[in-house]
Design an enzyme around this catalytic site. Structure first.
Site, PDB file in Angstrom:
ATOM      1  CG  HIS A 155      -1.923  -1.021   1.282  1.00 26.78           C
ATOM      2  ND1 HIS A 155      -3.198  -0.886   1.474  1.00 26.78           N
ATOM      3  CD2 HIS A 155      -1.847  -2.421   1.254  1.00 26.78           C
ATOM      4  CE1 HIS A 155      -3.812  -2.201   1.376  1.00 26.78           C
ATOM      5  NE2 HIS A 155      -2.828  -2.909   1.355  1.00 26.78           N
ATOM      6  CG  HIS A 165       2.433 -12.634  -4.214  1.00 26.31           C
ATOM      7  ND1 HIS A 165       3.208 -11.813  -4.834  1.00 26.31           N
ATOM      8  CD2 HIS A 165       1.740 -11.953  -3.536  1.00 26.31           C
ATOM      9  CE1 HIS A 165       3.276 -10.674  -4.406  1.00 26.31           C
ATOM     10  NE2 HIS A 165       2.300 -10.500  -3.656  1.00 26.31           N
ATOM     11  CD1 TRP A 169      -2.823  -2.905  -8.624  1.00 29.15           C
ATOM     12  CD2 TRP A 169      -2.622  -4.509  -9.811  1.00 29.15           C
ATOM     13  NE1 TRP A 169      -3.199  -2.427 -10.172  1.00 29.15           N
ATOM     14  CE2 TRP A 169      -3.096  -3.271 -10.679  1.00 29.15           C
ATOM     15  CE3 TRP A 169      -2.604  -5.768 -10.743  1.00 29.15           C
ATOM     16  CZ2 TRP A 169      -3.469  -3.418 -12.254  1.00 29.15           C
ATOM     17  CZ3 TRP A 169      -3.156  -5.815 -12.163  1.00 29.15           C
ATOM     18  CH2 TRP A 169      -3.353  -4.440 -12.831  1.00 29.15           C
ATOM     19  CB  SER A 174       4.663  -8.076  -7.979  1.00 32.58           C
ATOM     20  OG  SER A 174       5.087  -8.084  -6.554  1.00 32.58           O
ATOM     21  CD  GLU A 180       6.736  -3.183  -8.377  1.00 28.09           C
ATOM     22  OE1 GLU A 180       6.569  -2.403  -7.651  1.00 28.09           O
ATOM     23  OE2 GLU A 180       7.377  -4.196  -8.087  1.00 28.09           O
ATOM     24  CG  ASP A 216      -5.555  -7.862  -5.367  1.00 24.72           C
ATOM     25  OD1 ASP A 216      -4.769  -8.906  -4.503  1.00 24.72           O
ATOM     26  OD2 ASP A 216      -4.950  -6.729  -5.506  1.00 24.72           O
TER      27      ASP A 216
HETATM   28  N1  UDP Z   1       9.387  -5.868  -3.086  1.00 26.99           N
HETATM   29  C1  UDP Z   1      10.531  -5.667  -3.386  1.00 26.99           C
HETATM   30  N2  UDP Z   1      11.560  -6.490  -3.025  1.00 26.99           N
HETATM   31  C2  UDP Z   1      11.202  -7.770  -2.476  1.00 26.99           C
HETATM   32  C3  UDP Z   1      10.011  -8.043  -2.296  1.00 26.99           C
HETATM   33  C4  UDP Z   1       8.830  -7.169  -2.631  1.00 26.99           C
HETATM   34  O1  UDP Z   1      10.976  -4.355  -3.746  1.00 26.99           O
HETATM   35  O2  UDP Z   1      12.198  -8.387  -2.297  1.00 26.99           O
HETATM   36  C5  UDP Z   1       8.282  -4.711  -3.662  1.00 26.99           C
HETATM   37  C6  UDP Z   1       7.748  -5.015  -4.710  1.00 26.99           C
HETATM   38  O3  UDP Z   1       8.311  -4.515  -5.886  1.00 26.99           O
HETATM   39  C7  UDP Z   1       6.410  -4.314  -4.633  1.00 26.99           C
HETATM   40  C8  UDP Z   1       5.883  -4.543  -3.225  1.00 26.99           C
HETATM   41  O4  UDP Z   1       7.261  -4.848  -2.526  1.00 26.99           O
HETATM   42  O5  UDP Z   1       6.388  -3.090  -4.949  1.00 26.99           O
HETATM   43  C9  UDP Z   1       5.010  -5.781  -2.883  1.00 26.99           C
HETATM   44  O6  UDP Z   1       3.657  -5.360  -3.306  1.00 26.99           O
HETATM   45  P1  UDP Z   1       2.850  -6.581  -3.971  1.00 26.99           P
HETATM   46  O7  UDP Z   1       1.401  -5.831  -4.246  1.00 26.99           O
HETATM   47  O8  UDP Z   1       3.329  -7.130  -5.235  1.00 26.99           O
HETATM   48  O9  UDP Z   1       2.630  -7.560  -2.968  1.00 26.99           O
HETATM   49  P2  UDP Z   1       2.329  -7.522  -1.225  1.00 26.99           P
HETATM   50  O10 UDP Z   1       3.535  -7.597  -0.745  1.00 26.99           O
HETATM   51  O11 UDP Z   1       1.428  -6.280  -0.928  1.00 26.99           O
HETATM   52  O12 UDP Z   1       1.569  -9.090  -1.241  1.00 26.99           O
END
Ligand code: UDP
Length: 454
Positions: free
Chosen positions: A21, A350, A353, A355, A358, A374
């Site tokens: 978030h 996983h 959103w 990821s 990106e 989601d």
């Molecule tokens: N992220 C990162 N390095 C890691 C793991 C995650 O920079 O080793 C960042 C990733 O680029 C993304 C965020 O953490 O911006 C994870 O958000 P996402 O919505 O994909 O998944 P969540 O962690 O909320 O389930």
């Protein structure tokens, strides 16, 4: 106290204290500042670790409040209490910012908030201020919730029937695994609480005479879902994603050079990147299946495995030596930087959103391994609509098989027609994502329009 130049428009941007978030909210704040807004960014103290130390913008002011869980939530049993406190302490903090900013001659003119913070709209109404939801999941997920809360709930009654499916406006035919998990009946309090909170968002929107929502997506990607709801205006302003080169490093991430050097030593499009985001910890049985698939592929991989300080000898993966010969296992990486490296061939994700945006913006195809919230819907879109990846069956229940994961890896990384099609599509979305946020692109125009209307 923040000292900053006072600007004509002053926005409070408030967000839930999780990495997924914080990242899109910080980037939105950056964009608003670039468009001439003054932004006060507020979240709880536990989120400090997610805000890069280098983060300082002339007109971006941080107000972090204590929600009683300053070290983050340690015990899942506290989730409902945590959620309640976020709301009560958060509302108090936002009210204080509004009052003190007015006293300093720098009044707040709009409140922007993310998912689970519907109470911000109530606070705004109390001060007669406008507010806007910033939806940080796909428009498709927004539309599913919208229809669920607006007339279609009964159509989900037979969800457990194996032949059940649903066709909602602007969306592909959906089966049970394609739905946001909060809609699927569960005995877990957190799920019930999350669904109740989401309902409040949609109730708040239906009582708004001119409801508009900012969405972290882009027109070309989700045109149909964005236009599927007559009564709401969904403004796609994305992809609003972290830029590794601008945002600096995560606090606990001190070895990016090691990973980049390692990637530099690999051939183009040869590396499998595996990450399940910041919230998910897979059980050992699933990790073993993934390990089996990676070893069988024989390809180099970069696998993000979070540190577990209570790890016992029996928790260790059985084939660690072989894994370390073939790949690199680290607790964290600068994901955007990794995804944009030319050695990347595929992302086992996983389907968070952020990821997903990106990887779309980097043109990297995907093995989709959704778990909850989601992610099932996102995996559906990846496989059947955007066609940039293939989905591992049974990942939601942890019911996965190493051989199937291996087949998915080969489909994406191999030399077959399917792999070529996925790569072609990934390239197409990369170009369109970048077009959308460029000066004059659709997302740029929507955000600028929002700012000008204020
Ligand atoms: N992220 C990162 N390095 C890691 C793991 C995650 O920079 O080793 C960042 C990733 O680029 C993304 C965020 O953490 O911006 C994870 O958000 P996402 O919505 O994909 O998944 P969540 O962690 O909320 O389930």
């Amino acid at each position: 106290m923040c000292t900053m130049e006072h600007r004509r428009q002053h926005i409070i941007l408030t967000t839930y204290p999780a990495q997924g978030h914080i990242n899109p909210s910080l980037k939105l704040a950056d964009k608003l500042v670039d468009l001439g807004m003054q932004v006060t960014f507020t979240t709880s103290i536990s989120a400090r670790r997610f805000i890069p130390k280098t983060y300082s913008k002339k007109s971006l002011c941080f107000k972090l409040y204590s929600d009683g869980y300053d070290q983050g939530i340690q015990n899942p049993a506290d989730a409902v209490d945590f959620y309640n406190k976020l709301k009560s302490y958060g509302a108090k903090c936002v009210e204080e910012i509004i009052v003190s900013s007015a006293q300093q001659g720098n009044p707040v003119t709009c409140l922007v908030y993310t998912i689970f913070y519907h109470w911000v709209a109530e606070v705004a109404r109390g001060f007669d201020l406008p507010s806007m939801l910033y939806w940080i999941q796909p428009a498709a997920v927004f539309a599913i919730y919208y229809y669920y809360f607006n007339g279609y709930k009964d159509a989900f009654d037979k969800i457990d029937d194996p032949s059940w499916s649903i066709k909602l406006p602007g969306l592909p035919l959906l089966n049970k695994p394609d739905l946001p998990s909060f809609i699927i009946p569960s005995s877990q309090d957190v799920y019930t609480k999350a669904l109740a909170s989401l309902k409040q968002h949609f109730d708040a929107l239906s009582s708004d005479p001119m409801p508009k929502v900012l969405i972290n997506s882009f027109e070309d990607l989700e045109h149909h879902a964005l236009k599927s709801i007559d009564k709401l205006i969904l403004l796609a302003v994305g992809p609003v994603i972290q830029s590794a080169f601008l945002d600096g490093k995560h606090d606990s991430f001190d070895n990016s050079r090691k990973q980049i050097d390692w990637l530099n030593s690999k051939g183009d499009s040869s590396v499998i990147y595996v990450s399940f985001g910041t919230m998910i910890n897979l059980p050992k049985s699933e990790m073993e299946e993934i390990a089996k698939a990676l070893l069988k592929s024989g390809r180099p991989f970069l696998w993000i495995v979070k540190k577990n300080k209570d790890e016992k000898e029996e928790d260790k993966l059985s084939c660690m030596d072989k894994l370390e010969e073939q790949g690199l296992i680290v607790p964290w990486c600068s994901q955007v930087e990794v995804l944009s490296h030319k050695a990347l061939g595929c992302f086992v994700t996983h389907c968070g959103w952020n990821s997903t945006l990106e990887t779309l913006a980097s043109g990297v195809p995907v093995v989709a391994y959704p778990k909850w919230t989601d992610q099932g819907t996102i995996a559906k879109m990846i496989q059947d609509v955007w066609k940039t990846g293939v989905r591992v069956n049974g990942s939601e229940q942890g019911n996965v098989d190493g051989d199937e994961i291996y087949q998915c890896l080969e489909t994406v990384m191999g030399r077959g027609e399917k792999a070529e099609e996925l790569r072609r599509n990934a390239e197409k979305w990369k170009d369109l994502a970048r077009e959308a946020v460029k000066h004059g692109g659709t997302s740029y125009k929507h955000l600028k329009g929002f700012v000008e209307e204020m």
